[in-house]
Design a protein around this motif. Sequence first.
Motif, PDB file in Angstrom:
ATOM      1  N   LEU A  42       0.831  -1.211   0.000  1.00  0.00           N
ATOM      2  CA  LEU A  42       0.000   0.000   0.000  1.00  0.00           C
ATOM      3  C   LEU A  42       0.864   1.260   0.000  1.00  0.00           C
ATOM      4  O   LEU A  42       0.643   2.182  -0.785  1.00  0.00           O
ATOM      5  CB  LEU A  42      -0.928  -0.010   1.217  1.00  0.00           C
ATOM      6  CG  LEU A  42      -1.743   1.268   1.428  1.00  0.00           C
ATOM      7  CD1 LEU A  42      -2.815   1.399   0.362  1.00  0.00           C
ATOM      8  CD2 LEU A  42      -2.379   1.282   2.813  1.00  0.00           C
ATOM      9  N   MET A  43       1.874   1.279   0.856  1.00  0.00           N
ATOM     10  CA  MET A  43       2.760   2.448   0.922  1.00  0.00           C
ATOM     11  C   MET A  43       3.433   2.680  -0.429  1.00  0.00           C
ATOM     12  O   MET A  43       3.632   3.816  -0.854  1.00  0.00           O
ATOM     13  CB  MET A  43       3.854   2.260   1.975  1.00  0.00           C
ATOM     14  CG  MET A  43       3.363   2.052   3.373  1.00  0.00           C
ATOM     15  SD  MET A  43       2.303   3.377   3.947  1.00  0.00           S
ATOM     16  CE  MET A  43       1.601   2.588   5.376  1.00  0.00           C
ATOM     17  N   LYS A  44       3.760   1.580  -1.084  1.00  0.00           N
ATOM     18  CA  LYS A  44       4.404   1.685  -2.384  1.00  0.00           C
ATOM     19  C   LYS A  44       3.444   2.321  -3.391  1.00  0.00           C
ATOM     20  O   LYS A  44       3.822   3.239  -4.114  1.00  0.00           O
ATOM     21  CB  LYS A  44       4.823   0.280  -2.846  1.00  0.00           C
ATOM     22  CG  LYS A  44       5.910   0.268  -3.871  1.00  0.00           C
ATOM     23  CD  LYS A  44       6.408  -1.148  -4.020  1.00  0.00           C
ATOM     24  CE  LYS A  44       6.753  -1.456  -5.442  1.00  0.00           C
ATOM     25  NZ  LYS A  44       5.644  -1.548  -6.367  1.00  0.00           N
ATOM     26  N   ASP A  45       2.188   1.818  -3.388  1.00  0.00           N
ATOM     27  CA  ASP A  45       1.191   2.364  -4.322  1.00  0.00           C
ATOM     28  C   ASP A  45       0.877   3.827  -4.021  1.00  0.00           C
ATOM     29  O   ASP A  45       0.528   4.582  -4.921  1.00  0.00           O
ATOM     30  CB  ASP A  45      -0.102   1.543  -4.254  1.00  0.00           C
ATOM     31  CG  ASP A  45       0.080   0.171  -4.881  1.00  0.00           C
ATOM     32  OD1 ASP A  45       1.073  -0.006  -5.621  1.00  0.00           O
ATOM     33  OD2 ASP A  45      -0.757  -0.718  -4.623  1.00  0.00           O
ATOM     34  N   LEU A  46       0.960   4.214  -2.770  1.00  0.00           N
ATOM     35  CA  LEU A  46       0.650   5.599  -2.400  1.00  0.00           C
ATOM     36  C   LEU A  46       1.862   6.521  -2.591  1.00  0.00           C
ATOM     37  O   LEU A  46       1.817   7.689  -2.224  1.00  0.00           O
ATOM     38  CB  LEU A  46       0.189   5.670  -0.942  1.00  0.00           C
ATOM     39  CG  LEU A  46      -1.147   5.014  -0.590  1.00  0.00           C
ATOM     40  CD1 LEU A  46      -1.389   5.073   0.910  1.00  0.00           C
ATOM     41  CD2 LEU A  46      -2.291   5.687  -1.326  1.00  0.00           C
ATOM     42  N   HIS A  47       2.951   5.964  -3.117  1.00  0.00           N
ATOM     43  CA  HIS A  47       4.191   6.720  -3.320  1.00  0.00           C
ATOM     44  C   HIS A  47       4.735   7.291  -2.017  1.00  0.00           C
ATOM     45  O   HIS A  47       5.228   8.416  -1.982  1.00  0.00           O
ATOM     46  CB  HIS A  47       3.997   7.834  -4.361  1.00  0.00           C
ATOM     47  CG  HIS A  47       3.589   7.298  -5.684  1.00  0.00           C
ATOM     48  ND1 HIS A  47       4.457   6.668  -6.532  1.00  0.00           N
ATOM     49  CD2 HIS A  47       2.385   7.265  -6.296  1.00  0.00           C
ATOM     50  CE1 HIS A  47       3.821   6.262  -7.614  1.00  0.00           C
ATOM     51  NE2 HIS A  47       2.556   6.613  -7.496  1.00  0.00           N
ATOM     52  N   LEU A  48       4.597   6.521  -0.961  1.00  0.00           N
ATOM     53  CA  LEU A  48       5.116   6.994   0.326  1.00  0.00           C
ATOM     54  C   LEU A  48       6.515   6.441   0.616  1.00  0.00           C
ATOM     55  O   LEU A  48       7.119   6.794   1.619  1.00  0.00           O
ATOM     56  CB  LEU A  48       4.159   6.597   1.458  1.00  0.00           C
ATOM     57  CG  LEU A  48       2.865   7.425   1.540  1.00  0.00           C
ATOM     58  CD1 LEU A  48       1.928   6.867   2.593  1.00  0.00           C
ATOM     59  CD2 LEU A  48       3.179   8.887   1.841  1.00  0.00           C
ATOM     60  N   LEU A  49       7.032   5.551  -0.267  1.00  0.00           N
ATOM     61  CA  LEU A  49       8.394   5.070  -0.054  1.00  0.00           C
ATOM     62  C   LEU A  49       9.363   6.226  -0.310  1.00  0.00           C
ATOM     63  O   LEU A  49       9.179   6.996  -1.245  1.00  0.00           O
ATOM     64  CB  LEU A  49       8.728   3.907  -0.990  1.00  0.00           C
ATOM     65  CG  LEU A  49       7.879   2.639  -0.865  1.00  0.00           C
ATOM     66  CD1 LEU A  49       8.506   1.514  -1.671  1.00  0.00           C
ATOM     67  CD2 LEU A  49       7.712   2.218   0.577  1.00  0.00           C
ATOM     68  N   ASP A  50      10.368   6.332   0.540  1.00  0.00           N
ATOM     69  CA  ASP A  50      11.337   7.420   0.450  1.00  0.00           C
ATOM     70  C   ASP A  50      10.666   8.789   0.445  1.00  0.00           C
ATOM     71  O   ASP A  50      11.029   9.684  -0.316  1.00  0.00           O
ATOM     72  CB  ASP A  50      12.211   7.259  -0.806  1.00  0.00           C
ATOM     73  CG  ASP A  50      13.475   6.495  -0.480  1.00  0.00           C
ATOM     74  OD1 ASP A  50      13.924   6.571   0.681  1.00  0.00           O
ATOM     75  OD2 ASP A  50      14.009   5.820  -1.370  1.00  0.00           O
ATOM     76  N   ASN A  51       9.656   8.900   1.295  1.00  0.00           N
ATOM     77  CA  ASN A  51       8.899  10.144   1.371  1.00  0.00           C
ATOM     78  C   ASN A  51       8.728  10.461   2.859  1.00  0.00           C
ATOM     79  O   ASN A  51       8.323   9.600   3.642  1.00  0.00           O
ATOM     80  CB  ASN A  51       7.540   9.911   0.697  1.00  0.00           C
ATOM     81  CG  ASN A  51       6.697  11.161   0.631  1.00  0.00           C
ATOM     82  OD1 ASN A  51       6.901  12.097   1.396  1.00  0.00           O
ATOM     83  ND2 ASN A  51       5.747  11.157  -0.281  1.00  0.00           N
ATOM     84  N   PHE A  52       9.017  11.680   3.253  1.00  0.00           N
ATOM     85  CA  PHE A  52       8.926  12.053   4.675  1.00  0.00           C
ATOM     86  C   PHE A  52       7.526  11.790   5.237  1.00  0.00           C
ATOM     87  O   PHE A  52       7.355  11.467   6.407  1.00  0.00           O
ATOM     88  CB  PHE A  52       9.299  13.532   4.863  1.00  0.00           C
ATOM     89  CG  PHE A  52       9.213  13.991   6.288  1.00  0.00           C
ATOM     90  CD1 PHE A  52      10.220  13.679   7.199  1.00  0.00           C
ATOM     91  CD2 PHE A  52       8.116  14.718   6.744  1.00  0.00           C
ATOM     92  CE1 PHE A  52      10.134  14.086   8.522  1.00  0.00           C
ATOM     93  CE2 PHE A  52       8.024  15.128   8.059  1.00  0.00           C
ATOM     94  CZ  PHE A  52       9.033  14.814   8.953  1.00  0.00           C
ATOM     95  N   LEU A  53       6.503  11.922   4.383  1.00  0.00           N
ATOM     96  CA  LEU A  53       5.122  11.770   4.854  1.00  0.00           C
ATOM     97  C   LEU A  53       4.801  10.364   5.356  1.00  0.00           C
ATOM     98  O   LEU A  53       3.789  10.169   6.028  1.00  0.00           O
ATOM     99  CB  LEU A  53       4.143  12.164   3.734  1.00  0.00           C
ATOM    100  CG  LEU A  53       4.133  13.649   3.398  1.00  0.00           C
ATOM    101  CD1 LEU A  53       3.222  13.912   2.211  1.00  0.00           C
ATOM    102  CD2 LEU A  53       3.692  14.478   4.591  1.00  0.00           C
ATOM    103  N   VAL A  54       5.668   9.389   5.038  1.00  0.00           N
ATOM    104  CA  VAL A  54       5.415   8.024   5.520  1.00  0.00           C
ATOM    105  C   VAL A  54       5.516   7.964   7.051  1.00  0.00           C
ATOM    106  O   VAL A  54       4.963   7.073   7.686  1.00  0.00           O
ATOM    107  CB  VAL A  54       6.405   7.013   4.866  1.00  0.00           C
ATOM    108  CG1 VAL A  54       7.759   7.053   5.546  1.00  0.00           C
ATOM    109  CG2 VAL A  54       5.824   5.599   4.920  1.00  0.00           C
ATOM    110  N   TYR A  55       6.170   8.941   7.648  1.00  0.00           N
ATOM    111  CA  TYR A  55       6.233   9.000   9.117  1.00  0.00           C
ATOM    112  C   TYR A  55       4.960   9.613   9.697  1.00  0.00           C
ATOM    113  O   TYR A  55       4.707   9.483  10.884  1.00  0.00           O
ATOM    114  CB  TYR A  55       7.408   9.867   9.582  1.00  0.00           C
ATOM    115  CG  TYR A  55       8.760   9.377   9.150  1.00  0.00           C
ATOM    116  CD1 TYR A  55       9.180   8.094   9.466  1.00  0.00           C
ATOM    117  CD2 TYR A  55       9.625  10.213   8.457  1.00  0.00           C
ATOM    118  CE1 TYR A  55      10.437   7.652   9.075  1.00  0.00           C
ATOM    119  CE2 TYR A  55      10.877   9.772   8.065  1.00  0.00           C
ATOM    120  CZ  TYR A  55      11.279   8.492   8.375  1.00  0.00           C
ATOM    121  OH  TYR A  55      12.504   8.068   7.995  1.00  0.00           O
TER     122      TYR A  55
END
Lengths: 325, 296
Positions: B133-146
């Motif tokens: 899911l995180m991958k699909d939401l483009h949250l990998l290597d993204n500060f917003l994943v925190y």
Amino acid sequence: MEMKPTINREIASKEIPVNSPSTRRKWLKKLYTQRHLQTMALLGVAWMIIFNYIPMYGVIIAFKEFDIIHTISEAPWVGLEHFREFLEDENLMNVIKNTLGISFIKLIIGFPLPIIFALFLNEIRSVRFKKFVQTISYLPHFLSWVVLGGILATWLADVGIINNILLWLHIIDQPITYLAEPSYFWTIIISSDLWKELGWSAIIYLAAISSVSPEMYEAATIDGAGRFQKMWYITLPSIKSTISILFILAISGVLNSNFDQILVLRNSLNDSASNVIDYYVYQTGIISGRYSYSAAVGLIKSVIALILLLVANKISKKINDTSLF
Amino acid sequence: MFKLQRKTKSEALFDLINTIGMLLICFVTLYPIWYVLVNAFNDGTDAMSGGIYWWPRVFSLENFEAVFDSPGIMTAMGITVAKTFIGTVAHVFFTAMVAYALSRKGLIGGKIYILIGTVTLFFAGGLIPSFLLMKDLHLLDNFLVYIIPFMFSFFDLIIFMTFFREIPEGLEEAARIDGANDWSIFMRVILPVSMPVLATIALFHGVFQWNDYFTGMIYINNTDLQPIQTYLYRVVAQSSSSQMVAAVQGSSGTKTVTSQSIKLATMVVTTLPIVFVYPFLQKYFVKGMMIGSIKG
């Protein structure tokens, strides 16, 4: 002006007939007066659908052959193939042994010790000293497992304090590399967990104890009861329901290893004692990229955990009338 | 009379042994931390021979200077501060907002919303589906994943709801008569009177954000975005000393710091903020555990 919505809401909630056009109109009106509340609630529901329910739907990859190129719905169904694979997996027995072994020892040692600590701390007469001990005992809970892992690595190093003391006492002839020896792993896991969480786990019990009526102790003193008798016959029975509820939670969590802790302390040398289900899911899924297989292993785990929770809850309800739900 | 005397004696013995036991627990709790502290304040090369138990043998601040000179460590520290601050504010505000809406009587669909949330307490998709899911939401290597995946917790929502339901309705009605809508009631009436529970949840989530290394480890590859705990994890657990070597070499030409001594100093710097705020926040987390235990 704005008093109107409140009145409308009250009228609408008293409405009895269903499905008449005027009811529907009132329902819509009520919905409109609630528009701010509805927006706030639906934002939360939207979050849960994205971050809780989409991953739940994603579990179906356990029954498919999923790869990173295709979408979940495009991937072909393989039925229970991955579950069969897990049953034939050579790592299966080792992973189960480690997961259950560590959890059960934690349950046997780590569950009663905070209760005992709370019982004895409660017997301390000086309020200030009691507060002091409590404050110190909580502290390790706030350290991260990474920092604690660093502390342990320092203590257990070849020139670390443990080896130095044992060498000095001539118990060992040469330093032991504890973290590289599978035979020491469980001991390290269990004692470090106890060190970190003893005081913190005792908080709930101390809170429960503090609500026991002092009159009961006074009556027992007049009857000639000693300290241990009071602990056994008054304090312990008074916190029985708290103990039951925490025990239900502990039982349902036996398949949950403390992943943060395992990940920090494990390495390829102690793998035979440190590979637990949670790590195996991480290893096969994130590191090796076998997404479907890893999701299947994770699914087996969550289903068993849910069953354990329901069973433990039922048993506790039968035996002493306390249950989580 | 005689019997009473004997009893007091055995009581006194019990008290003595109990007190000694408690002091022992305090010692066992504090000493491992003290050991790290004195070694971090000791000259790195000298510490390699071991034997520093109570006080630094060769006192030195160079380990800490090396930590503060290392751009890698300082970037990671900045990420940790940012994610803890933004993450905690977002979590507390968003969860409290939803909790307020769900705590109102007569909310259309309220029961269904709560059912949707309750299910999440019992079943979760697990690591792999979340990762995808995180991958699909483009949250990998993204500060917003925190931030975004941790903005909401149904468990914390239950604690908020318990608190909000106790707020006297008169407060709300008075504001409504003054023309306030539900949103401004939440902002101007509910939030200000809920400080104790807001502080409790903020504390718990803040500690989680500060200590979490797993998120940074699986969703972040870019080392400029990793928090200090992930940095430490890569150094401590994976013994990937390449980062430490960089810190050692970066430390203004002195030869007395070692990768081990910098590691200890980093651990101290990482933990210090928590140890400092801890005594001030104690009353909140004890209260929070109580609310949680009554509920849970």
